[in-house]
Design a protein around this motif. Structure first.
Motif, PDB file in Angstrom:
ATOM      1  N   GLY A  96      -0.788   6.851  -0.378  1.00 28.27           N
ATOM      2  CA  GLY A  96      -0.224   6.454   0.678  1.00 28.27           C
ATOM      3  C   GLY A  96      -0.575   4.934   0.719  1.00 28.27           C
ATOM      4  O   GLY A  96       0.023   3.787   1.349  1.00 28.27           O
ATOM      5  N   THR A  97      -1.926   4.912   0.117  1.00 31.73           N
ATOM      6  CA  THR A  97      -2.768   3.185   0.270  1.00 31.73           C
ATOM      7  C   THR A  97      -1.933   2.192  -1.246  1.00 31.73           C
ATOM      8  O   THR A  97      -2.285   2.407  -2.117  1.00 31.73           O
ATOM      9  CB  THR A  97      -3.879   3.124   0.194  1.00 31.73           C
ATOM     10  N   SER A  98      -2.100   1.638  -0.948  1.00 30.95           N
ATOM     11  CA  SER A  98      -0.744   0.401  -1.507  1.00 30.95           C
ATOM     12  C   SER A  98      -2.249  -0.685  -1.802  1.00 30.95           C
ATOM     13  O   SER A  98      -2.792  -1.079  -1.111  1.00 30.95           O
ATOM     14  CB  SER A  98       0.318  -0.360  -1.355  1.00 30.95           C
ATOM     15  N   PRO A  99      -2.248  -0.827  -3.423  1.00 28.34           N
ATOM     16  CA  PRO A  99      -3.039  -1.609  -4.146  1.00 28.34           C
ATOM     17  C   PRO A  99      -2.285  -3.036  -3.873  1.00 28.34           C
ATOM     18  O   PRO A  99      -1.669  -3.177  -3.729  1.00 28.34           O
ATOM     19  CB  PRO A  99      -2.285  -1.143  -5.310  1.00 28.34           C
ATOM     20  N   GLU A 100      -3.676  -4.118  -3.602  1.00 25.48           N
ATOM     21  CA  GLU A 100      -3.312  -5.306  -3.495  1.00 25.48           C
ATOM     22  C   GLU A 100      -4.078  -5.988  -4.566  1.00 25.48           C
ATOM     23  O   GLU A 100      -5.783  -5.783  -4.570  1.00 25.48           O
ATOM     24  CB  GLU A 100      -4.135  -5.607  -2.021  1.00 25.48           C
ATOM     25  N   VAL A 101      -3.794  -6.819  -5.004  1.00 29.12           N
ATOM     26  CA  VAL A 101      -4.078  -7.607  -6.480  1.00 29.12           C
ATOM     27  C   VAL A 101      -3.928  -8.875  -6.234  1.00 29.12           C
ATOM     28  O   VAL A 101      -3.080  -9.050  -5.172  1.00 29.12           O
ATOM     29  CB  VAL A 101      -3.266  -7.288  -7.575  1.00 29.12           C
ATOM     30  N   VAL A 132       0.867  -6.878  -2.998  1.00 31.37           N
ATOM     31  CA  VAL A 132       0.753  -5.467  -2.793  1.00 31.37           C
ATOM     32  C   VAL A 132       1.810  -4.498  -3.804  1.00 31.37           C
ATOM     33  O   VAL A 132       3.279  -4.863  -3.243  1.00 31.37           O
ATOM     34  CB  VAL A 132       0.871  -5.693  -1.021  1.00 31.37           C
ATOM     35  N   GLY A 133       0.970  -3.296  -3.672  1.00 27.49           N
ATOM     36  CA  GLY A 133       2.265  -2.300  -4.114  1.00 27.49           C
ATOM     37  C   GLY A 133       1.849  -2.686  -5.646  1.00 27.49           C
ATOM     38  O   GLY A 133       1.025  -3.343  -6.315  1.00 27.49           O
ATOM     39  N   THR A 134       2.627  -2.202  -6.532  1.00 26.74           N
ATOM     40  CA  THR A 134       2.801  -1.874  -7.971  1.00 26.74           C
ATOM     41  C   THR A 134       3.205  -3.364  -8.478  1.00 26.74           C
ATOM     42  O   THR A 134       3.700  -3.717  -8.173  1.00 26.74           O
ATOM     43  CB  THR A 134       4.273  -1.074  -8.169  1.00 26.74           C
ATOM     44  N   VAL A 135       2.204  -3.703  -9.233  1.00 23.06           N
ATOM     45  CA  VAL A 135       1.926  -4.807  -9.795  1.00 23.06           C
ATOM     46  C   VAL A 135       3.137  -4.236 -11.127  1.00 23.06           C
ATOM     47  O   VAL A 135       2.848  -3.525 -12.100  1.00 23.06           O
ATOM     48  CB  VAL A 135       0.888  -4.854 -10.420  1.00 23.06           C
TER      49      VAL A 135
END
Length: 135
Positions: A96-101, A132-135
Motif C-alpha cells: 500500500g505504500t506508493s513509491p515516490e520518484v 507518486v505511484g506507478t511510474v
C-alpha cells in the motif's frame, strides 16, 4: 568462493523466503591447480541452515535478518583457510505504500563548442519533477 554474499527475498515481515540461488562453493588452488579435493571442508553456521555437499553449501533456512556460513578448510601441513558466505534477508516494501520518484531533467542533453570556445546553448534550464505511484 563462487558467491561471497546472497540476499534472500522475503515478504515485508521477513517471512516466505525464496532461497533460489543461495549457495556457494569454495575452491582451493595450489600453484594454479584446483587442490580442493585434498582439503577437509567444514561449515560453521550462524543464523542459517543448509545442506552441505563436498565444498558446496546451499541455504535452506534463515532465522535472522543477517547470518553467515564460514567455510573452514584444513589440510595437514598447510595453514587453515576460512572464508565467509554472508546471507541477508531482503524484505519487500510495505503493501500500500506508493513509491515516490524524483527526476531532474535538463532542457538540453548535449552541448557544442565552436572555434571561439563558445558553448551552445549558453544556458541550461533544469526542471524538477516528483511522481507518486506507478511510474
Amino acid at each position: 568462493m563462487t558467491n561471497d554474499s546472497h540476499s534472500i527475498p522475503t515478504d515485508a515481515n521477513g517471512n516466505n523466503p525464496n532461497f533460489s540461488g543461495a549457495s556457494s562453493r569454495i575452491y582451493i588452488y595450489n600453484g594454479g591447480i584446483d587442490d580442493t579435493a585434498n582439503w577437509t571442508i567444514t561449515f560453521v553456521e550462524s543464523g542459517v541452515t543448509g545442506t552441505k555437499s563436498g565444498s558446496t553449501y546451499t541455504v535452506t533456512g534463515i532465522s535472522v535478518d543477517s547470518g553467515y556460513v564460514d567455510f573452514v578448510a584444513n589440510r595437514t601441513g598447510y595453514s587453515q583457510i576460512t572464508k565467509r558466505f554472508d546471507i541477508k534477508k531482503s524484505k519487500a516494501g510495505t503493501s500500500g505504500t506508493s513509491p515516490e520518484v524524483y527526476e531532474i531533467t535538463p532542457n538540453f542533453y548535449s552541448w557544442s563548442k565552436d572555434n571561439n570556445n563558445l558553448l551552445t546553448p549558453s544556458s541550461i534550464i533544469f526542471s524538477f519533477y516528483k511522481t507518486v505511484g506507478t511510474v
